[in-house]
Design a protein around this motif. Structure first.
Motif, PDB file in Angstrom:
ATOM      1  N   ILE A 167       0.843  -1.191   0.000  1.00 45.80           N
ATOM      2  CA  ILE A 167       0.000   0.000   0.000  1.00 45.80           C
ATOM      3  C   ILE A 167       0.879   1.243   0.000  1.00 45.80           C
ATOM      4  N   ALA A 168       0.589   2.156  -0.904  1.00 50.48           N
ATOM      5  CA  ALA A 168       1.216   3.477  -0.881  1.00 50.48           C
ATOM      6  C   ALA A 168       0.161   4.494  -0.451  1.00 50.48           C
ATOM      7  N   TYR A 169       0.575   5.471   0.308  1.00 57.00           N
ATOM      8  CA  TYR A 169      -0.375   6.499   0.742  1.00 57.00           C
ATOM      9  C   TYR A 169       0.354   7.804   1.020  1.00 57.00           C
ATOM     10  N   LEU A 199      -5.804  -8.966 -12.508  1.00 58.95           N
ATOM     11  CA  LEU A 199      -6.127 -10.006 -11.529  1.00 58.95           C
ATOM     12  C   LEU A 199      -4.879 -10.525 -10.838  1.00 58.95           C
ATOM     13  N   ASP A 200      -3.851 -10.851 -11.605  1.00 59.32           N
ATOM     14  CA  ASP A 200      -2.634 -11.415 -11.024  1.00 59.32           C
ATOM     15  C   ASP A 200      -1.896 -10.410 -10.156  1.00 59.32           C
ATOM     16  N   GLU A 201      -2.033  -9.111 -10.467  1.00 62.44           N
ATOM     17  CA  GLU A 201      -1.361  -8.085  -9.693  1.00 62.44           C
ATOM     18  C   GLU A 201      -2.127  -7.726  -8.423  1.00 62.44           C
ATOM     19  N   SER A 202      -3.438  -7.814  -8.462  1.00 62.59           N
ATOM     20  CA  SER A 202      -4.266  -7.296  -7.375  1.00 62.59           C
ATOM     21  C   SER A 202      -4.636  -8.328  -6.321  1.00 62.59           C
ATOM     22  N   LEU A 203      -4.799  -9.582  -6.732  1.00 60.09           N
ATOM     23  CA  LEU A 203      -5.471 -10.575  -5.905  1.00 60.09           C
ATOM     24  C   LEU A 203      -4.767 -10.879  -4.590  1.00 60.09           C
ATOM     25  N   SER A 204      -3.454 -11.052  -4.609  1.00 58.62           N
ATOM     26  CA  SER A 204      -2.757 -11.520  -3.413  1.00 58.62           C
ATOM     27  C   SER A 204      -2.982 -10.604  -2.221  1.00 58.62           C
ATOM     28  N   LEU A 205      -2.788  -9.307  -2.403  1.00 56.33           N
ATOM     29  CA  LEU A 205      -2.931  -8.367  -1.285  1.00 56.33           C
ATOM     30  C   LEU A 205      -4.349  -8.388  -0.722  1.00 56.33           C
ATOM     31  N   LEU A 250      -1.758   9.510  -7.115  1.00 54.38           N
ATOM     32  CA  LEU A 250      -1.195   9.660  -5.784  1.00 54.38           C
ATOM     33  C   LEU A 250      -0.379  10.946  -5.694  1.00 54.38           C
ATOM     34  N   SER A 251       0.325  11.277  -6.745  1.00 53.42           N
ATOM     35  CA  SER A 251       1.158  12.479  -6.752  1.00 53.42           C
ATOM     36  C   SER A 251       0.322  13.757  -6.693  1.00 53.42           C
ATOM     37  N   THR A 252      -0.826  13.755  -7.381  1.00 58.12           N
ATOM     38  CA  THR A 252      -1.668  14.955  -7.412  1.00 58.12           C
ATOM     39  C   THR A 252      -2.563  15.091  -6.194  1.00 58.12           C
ATOM     40  N   GLY A 253      -2.731  14.014  -5.434  1.00 62.69           N
ATOM     41  CA  GLY A 253      -3.619  14.057  -4.276  1.00 62.69           C
ATOM     42  C   GLY A 253      -5.036  13.636  -4.588  1.00 62.69           C
ATOM     43  N   ASP A 254      -5.322  13.273  -5.864  1.00 65.54           N
ATOM     44  CA  ASP A 254      -6.667  12.779  -6.198  1.00 65.54           C
ATOM     45  C   ASP A 254      -6.951  11.471  -5.468  1.00 65.54           C
ATOM     46  N   VAL A 255      -5.888  10.731  -5.175  1.00 65.58           N
ATOM     47  CA  VAL A 255      -5.985   9.481  -4.423  1.00 65.58           C
ATOM     48  C   VAL A 255      -5.099   9.601  -3.198  1.00 65.58           C
ATOM     49  N   LEU A 256      -5.588   9.096  -2.065  1.00 69.72           N
ATOM     50  CA  LEU A 256      -4.810   9.160  -0.830  1.00 69.72           C
ATOM     51  C   LEU A 256      -4.142   7.838  -0.491  1.00 69.72           C
ATOM     52  N   ALA A 257      -4.678   6.717  -1.019  1.00 71.34           N
ATOM     53  CA  ALA A 257      -4.099   5.401  -0.726  1.00 71.34           C
ATOM     54  C   ALA A 257      -4.407   4.470  -1.883  1.00 71.34           C
ATOM     55  N   CYS A 258      -3.485   3.541  -2.150  1.00 69.78           N
ATOM     56  CA  CYS A 258      -3.677   2.671  -3.306  1.00 69.78           C
ATOM     57  C   CYS A 258      -2.791   1.448  -3.196  1.00 69.78           C
ATOM     58  N   GLN A 259      -3.159   0.422  -3.942  1.00 73.83           N
ATOM     59  CA  GLN A 259      -2.239  -0.692  -4.162  1.00 73.83           C
ATOM     60  C   GLN A 259      -1.078  -0.164  -4.988  1.00 73.83           C
ATOM     61  N   ALA A 260       0.126  -0.592  -4.646  1.00 72.84           N
ATOM     62  CA  ALA A 260       1.293  -0.038  -5.328  1.00 72.84           C
ATOM     63  C   ALA A 260       2.444  -1.028  -5.327  1.00 72.84           C
ATOM     64  N   TYR A 261       3.396  -0.782  -6.223  1.00 77.33           N
ATOM     65  CA  TYR A 261       4.615  -1.582  -6.316  1.00 77.33           C
ATOM     66  C   TYR A 261       5.762  -0.843  -5.638  1.00 77.33           C
ATOM     67  N   SER A 262       6.563  -1.589  -4.916  1.00 80.29           N
ATOM     68  CA  SER A 262       7.647  -0.991  -4.142  1.00 80.29           C
ATOM     69  C   SER A 262       8.600  -0.170  -4.997  1.00 80.29           C
ATOM     70  N   ILE A 275       4.996  10.573   0.560  1.00 75.69           N
ATOM     71  CA  ILE A 275       4.494   9.274   0.122  1.00 75.69           C
ATOM     72  C   ILE A 275       5.149   8.174   0.958  1.00 75.69           C
ATOM     73  N   GLU A 276       4.326   7.310   1.510  1.00 72.39           N
ATOM     74  CA  GLU A 276       4.799   6.183   2.311  1.00 72.39           C
ATOM     75  C   GLU A 276       4.412   4.876   1.622  1.00 72.39           C
ATOM     76  N   PHE A 277       5.208   3.854   1.872  1.00 72.57           N
ATOM     77  CA  PHE A 277       4.874   2.514   1.398  1.00 72.57           C
ATOM     78  C   PHE A 277       4.864   1.589   2.605  1.00 72.57           C
ATOM     79  N   VAL A 278       3.842   0.740   2.674  1.00 70.42           N
ATOM     80  CA  VAL A 278       3.750  -0.166   3.811  1.00 70.42           C
ATOM     81  C   VAL A 278       3.393  -1.574   3.338  1.00 70.42           C
ATOM     82  N   VAL A 279       4.048  -2.541   3.925  1.00 64.19           N
ATOM     83  CA  VAL A 279       3.606  -3.926   3.815  1.00 64.19           C
ATOM     84  C   VAL A 279       2.598  -4.133   4.934  1.00 64.19           C
ATOM     85  N   PRO A 280       1.322  -4.349   4.613  1.00 63.27           N
ATOM     86  CA  PRO A 280       0.288  -4.420   5.651  1.00 63.27           C
ATOM     87  C   PRO A 280       0.577  -5.483   6.703  1.00 63.27           C
ATOM     88  N   GLU A 281       0.011  -5.289   7.879  1.00 66.27           N
ATOM     89  CA  GLU A 281       0.241  -6.242   8.968  1.00 66.27           C
ATOM     90  C   GLU A 281      -0.286  -7.625   8.623  1.00 66.27           C
TER      91      GLU A 281
END
Length: 387
Positions: A167-169, A199-205, A250-262, A275-281
């Motif tokens: 997750i990036a936010y 599908l392959d990019e989104s499903l695991s998280l 994310l850069s413009t602020g239209d989105v505050l949080a999203c699925q993202a690649y490291s 901008i922060e990146f987190v591996v969810p708990e």
């Protein structure tokens, strides 16, 4: 632009291209029919197909690739390097006619995402590598990447680079930290969240957010995720589904949080430290894009030598410093840390390139979607996403 920004994983195309399980006669190639005549001893060349922006280049002359040049100087083997892979499914369609008809592809080494590599391995379209000729791979490959379900023991594939889906936010705009996938569904994020469309990019998280063990997820787990996401779409909580255009949102602020690649976030942070990146708990996905030797390759031994070259820690460090993805060679961290260069030392300390033990404990490699599942799952997911 990062290399990963070119990866779109067009699932709709993939459902029609997979030979096995989609009404097309099976094209499996038996082990004994995969090897071609190896010309490596007398023809000191090889053909290497990769993605754009996925190898180090010289600062003054982008046509030069220092790690490839070093390989040629060390071995006398010249590499014909092409940046021809822009999409997993598109490349599958490009070379699959040759492979299913037992013909040469004209390539000795290719790099594709592991979820697609799983198809090649299942179909018997790639050759087992000689690990006796690859001591650096045997010694230096990260333990967490050694045993994917689709290729036990990594006999047919070797990770080129790896990465994390998390997750990036924007911490400043959001005004708080995010630590859980479940927190994406909070009321104050309504209309400010995006998910990846593939599908392959989104499903695991999403599975991990539901507490599912992604190494052994089931059809019921998939349908439960779809039901949750359908509800969030109806309530307009999810702004949209994206490729890598989430970077702009994310850069413009239209989105505050999203699925993202490291790897993308490392570049975003250079321009926006909020901008922060987190591996969810609950966990995040560790993925890889891997090197493979197609059937009937004419320079197999040369290709194996090149793969092993990139598993020398000093070479892996040079590549990691340029591409900024998770390095599959942990020993490269010490090379960067001991370099005496401030920027390289900082990279050695970046957990998005060299995840620490805590982060690795929350990473998992999702089992791939089987051929008998893909068509039905893709149809349902595409209906939700709007593909």
């Amino acid at each position: 632009m990062s290399r990963r920004s070119l990866l779109r994983g067009t699932v709709a195309a993939g459902t029609t291209l997979l030979a096995a399980g989609c009404g097309v006669p099976a094209a499996y190639v038996e082990e004994g029919a995969r090897a071609g005549r190896d010309l490596s001893a007398r023809d000191r060349t090889l053909d290497f197909a990769n993605w754009p922006l996925y190898i180090d280049t010289d600062d003054e002359d982008p046509r030069k690739r220092p790690t490839l040049d070093a390989f040629r100087e060390k071995t006398g083997i010249a590499v014909r390097y092409t940046e021809e892979i822009n999409d997993n499914d598109e490349f599958f369609g490009k070379i699959s006619p040759s492979l299913m008809n037992h013909q040469r592809t004209g390539r000795d080494l290719i790099v594709i995402s592991d979820w697609m590599a799983a198809r090649f391995v299942r179909l018997g379209w790639v050759q087992e590598m000689d690990r006796a000729a690859q001591p650096n791979v045997a010694k230096n490959l990260a333990p967490q990447l050694r045993t994917p379900a689709f290729d036990p023991g990594r006999l047919h594939t070797v990770p080129w680079q790896s990465g994390i889906t998390g997750i990036a936010y924007n911490r400043r705009r959001l005004g708080r930290e995010l630590r859980s996938t479940r927190e994406l569904w909070a009321d104050d994020l309504r209309g400010k969240v995006t998910l990846l469309s593939g599908l392959d990019e989104s499903l695991s998280l999403l599975l991990q957010g539901d507490g599912v063990d992604v190494t052994r997820w089931t059809a019921d787990d998939f349908h439960a995720v779809c039901e949750r996401i359908e509800g969030l779409v109806r309530r307009k909580h999810i702004r949209r589904f994206t490729g890598n255009d989430y970077i702009k949102d994310l850069s413009t602020g239209d989105v505050l949080a999203c699925q993202a690649y490291s790897g993308d976030v490392i570049q975003l942070q250079a321009d926006n430290p909020d901008i922060e990146f987190v591996v969810p708990e609950e966990g995040g996905e560790l993925w890889a894009e891997s090197l493979m030797i197609p059937n009937l390759a004419q320079h197999k031994s040369n290709a194996e030598k090149l793969v092993d070259h990139y598993y020398r820690p000093e070479v892996a460090a040079e590549l990691a410093a340029w591409v900024n993805y998770v390095c599959p060679v942990p020993a490269a961290q010490n090379v960067l840390a001991d370099s005496g260069d401030e920027e390289l030392v900082a990279l050695a300390e970046d957990p998005l390139i060299f995840p620490d033990a805590d982060m690795r404990s929350r990473l998992a490699i999702m089992r791939d979607i089987r051929s008998d599942e893909r068509q039905g799952f893709a149809k349902k997911w595409n209906a939700i996403v709007g593909l």
